[in-house]
Scaffold this active site. Sequence first.
Site, short mmCIF file in Angstrom:
data_model
loop_
_atom_site.label_atom_id
_atom_site.label_comp_id
_atom_site.label_asym_id
_atom_site.label_seq_id
_atom_site.Cartn_x
_atom_site.Cartn_y
_atom_site.Cartn_z
N TYR A 124 1.14 -1.05 0.01
CA TYR A 124 0.63 0.06 -0.08
C TYR A 124 0.71 1.56 -0.34
O TYR A 124 0.87 2.20 -1.03
CB TYR A 124 -1.27 0.47 0.95
N GLU A 140 2.42 -30.01 16.45
CA GLU A 140 2.01 -29.23 15.60
C GLU A 140 0.19 -28.44 16.26
O GLU A 140 0.14 -27.45 15.58
CB GLU A 140 1.61 -30.57 14.97
N ASP A 181 0.36 -34.60 13.65
CA ASP A 181 -0.35 -35.60 13.50
C ASP A 181 0.07 -37.12 12.65
O ASP A 181 1.04 -36.65 12.08
CB ASP A 181 -1.69 -35.08 12.42
#
Lengths: 359, 359
Positions: B95, B189, B241
């Site tokens: 920006y 995690e 996982d």
Amino acid sequence: MSRKEVEEKLVKLGKKIVSDIEKGNNPAVEIPIRSLSNIVFDEKTRLLKLGDKTAKRYFFNVAQAKSFMQTLLVASFCRDIVKENIHTSIRDMYYNLKRTLEDSDENTFDEQAESDPIIVDLETSLGVLREQLHLIADRKGVVAGNVVVEDRGDEIDWSKLGSGGWSIPSAVEDIKFKKVKADFILVIEKNAGFERLHEDRFWKKYNCILIGTGGQPARGTRRLIKRLSVEHDLPVYVMTDSDSYGWYIYSVIKSGSMALAHASDELGTPNVKFIGLTISDIEKYGLQKSTIKATEQDLKRAKELLEYPWMDYKEWKREIKLMLQKKIKAEIEALSARGLKFLSEVYLPEKIEKKQFLP
Amino acid sequence: MSRKEVEEKLVKLGKKIVSDIEKGNNPAVEIPIRSLSNIVFDEKTRLLKLGDKTAKRYFFNVAQAKSFMQTLLVASFCRDIVKENIHTSIRDMYYNLKRTLEDSDENTFDEQAESDPIIVDLETSLGVLREQLHLIADRKGVVAGNVVVEDRGDEIDWSKLGSGGWSIPSAVEDIKFKKVKADFILVIEKNAGFERLHEDRFWKKYNCILIGTGGQPARGTRRLIKRLSVEHDLPVYVMTDSDSYGWYIYSVIKSGSMALAHASDELGTPNVKFIGLTISDIEKYGLQKSTIKATEQDLKRAKELLEYPWMDYKEWKREIKLMLQKKIKAEIEALSARGLKFLSEVYLPEKIEKKQFLP
């Protein structure tokens, strides 16, 4: 409510079932209805709330026996973890409770989508928060300011955490505020905005508490805003992107959400004010080059906001209509077009000094 | 590398362009190529890296003039913020730099997708990290342990932050480790896993540093793992996982990623070890009832992992093939089927004591 009291509520639920059985009644649990038809906007408190419709869940009822069993499993689980004083996630609970019933192919729960609503059933029927049942939600949100809190025996000074800030935990019920030196709370939706303001030591210069939510604030963050605001009588100013999603975030912080209508008393802070971005700001601060075209989804959501009784303020109607008319939106970062310190040194101080807030 | 040195690198780039002009040469910047053809797995360091192919970007070249101009704009912006010692997000930078060139309809940048790759161009051609250019990434990740750090003048004790922990900032380059008392680092995690272990004071009991990444770790978190591990010679154990996505997260922490191959030296920690979950764990710990059917996407990604030279270990091949054969996966939370404290009191201590890690 103390841990002891929460435990007592759970025990009372169990005793009530035992008493049903002893009396030869059909054991039942009474649970408030959470469908749209029972969600009301309470004009007095300016909060979304559950109405007073309830339903009974019976053991001797083919359609309800399984969810009755699930309700008691979850209640018993919560009683255990509250008693042991340990917390866990709703996913861990699901895995912990999932098993195959003896001599059958029937599982207690087949998927988490079955155990999640049971937790809300308990929250509503017992009038406790999920966090008070020691079931934690995902954490998100960070805070800095002239505040010292006590949490799990540690004293934490929010003004001495470097660039990191304090990661707001999922459950903030047990946090004690030891020292709160602030004139107001500034909540900002974007992490980048938090970082910029934190680096500029905005909270120090303007004696405020700075909270970054990283999008829709987590329950812990909403509860922290509420507690700080009520217990220390602090005004809260919220800054979001100038778009329907940002404004929806504001409305949730202020009045609660339909999904969590039962917890609005704890999570909603009706006195919060909106500091920006507004669509009017775009012209006022010369950000025309930094806008984004609103999508169909943005416009649809803006129209929905127009219908919300809890957003029924003429100032908001004007802004939302302006957005629908111009079909544009703008992000907090758009202010950087005016310089990286424009947010901390011009925009916010000016808005606060002139009290240019939306209700 | 000090702030002064980063600034000098940027100034040197500018001076080189000025000298090109004075000599009457076509001004040019040399930039390493980042396409797949130039990404290599370095067997020696066990890291994904950029090869040595480069390309020149010229000013007098119709196809390159605009990106040449953009490169200098970003370099000049970075020089300013490094000099002023302020940090900002890449979105704010976009920006800030976006404008319409005088007497034209041409914008410096039309969208952030144009300015983002220019930052990587600068990182690679100058051999600096984005964080050293003071451009911060989104923060994510939380840490607890017997560690005291100094950051922006504050001393922060990671062992005294209650249930919150320290929110890991985006840029961790300037953090000084004042006291590090730990035998290893445990990276997990899932946020829920972090909360559970933190509540059980696992880091205290086992004298370790506990880091929660909340999914794929942010750059700041990866850099912190690397710095702690190298500067304090600490082994790192990673828990994810038991699925392709979790294992991919492990491979990124270990060997870096293709998208950030240029930063692997700073972000990759080749010595990390995988503590679990493995597919073998499912049977070993009796979690058969808590598995999930693997999706087609899971299986496709697992097959990709089999092809990665940096995952070419017999132990991993066995696990991945086991997954492909059984077509199942499991989450960390599945361990809760064995009790809420099973992770902290049985699973992790056993794995660590018996050194049951995957490479």
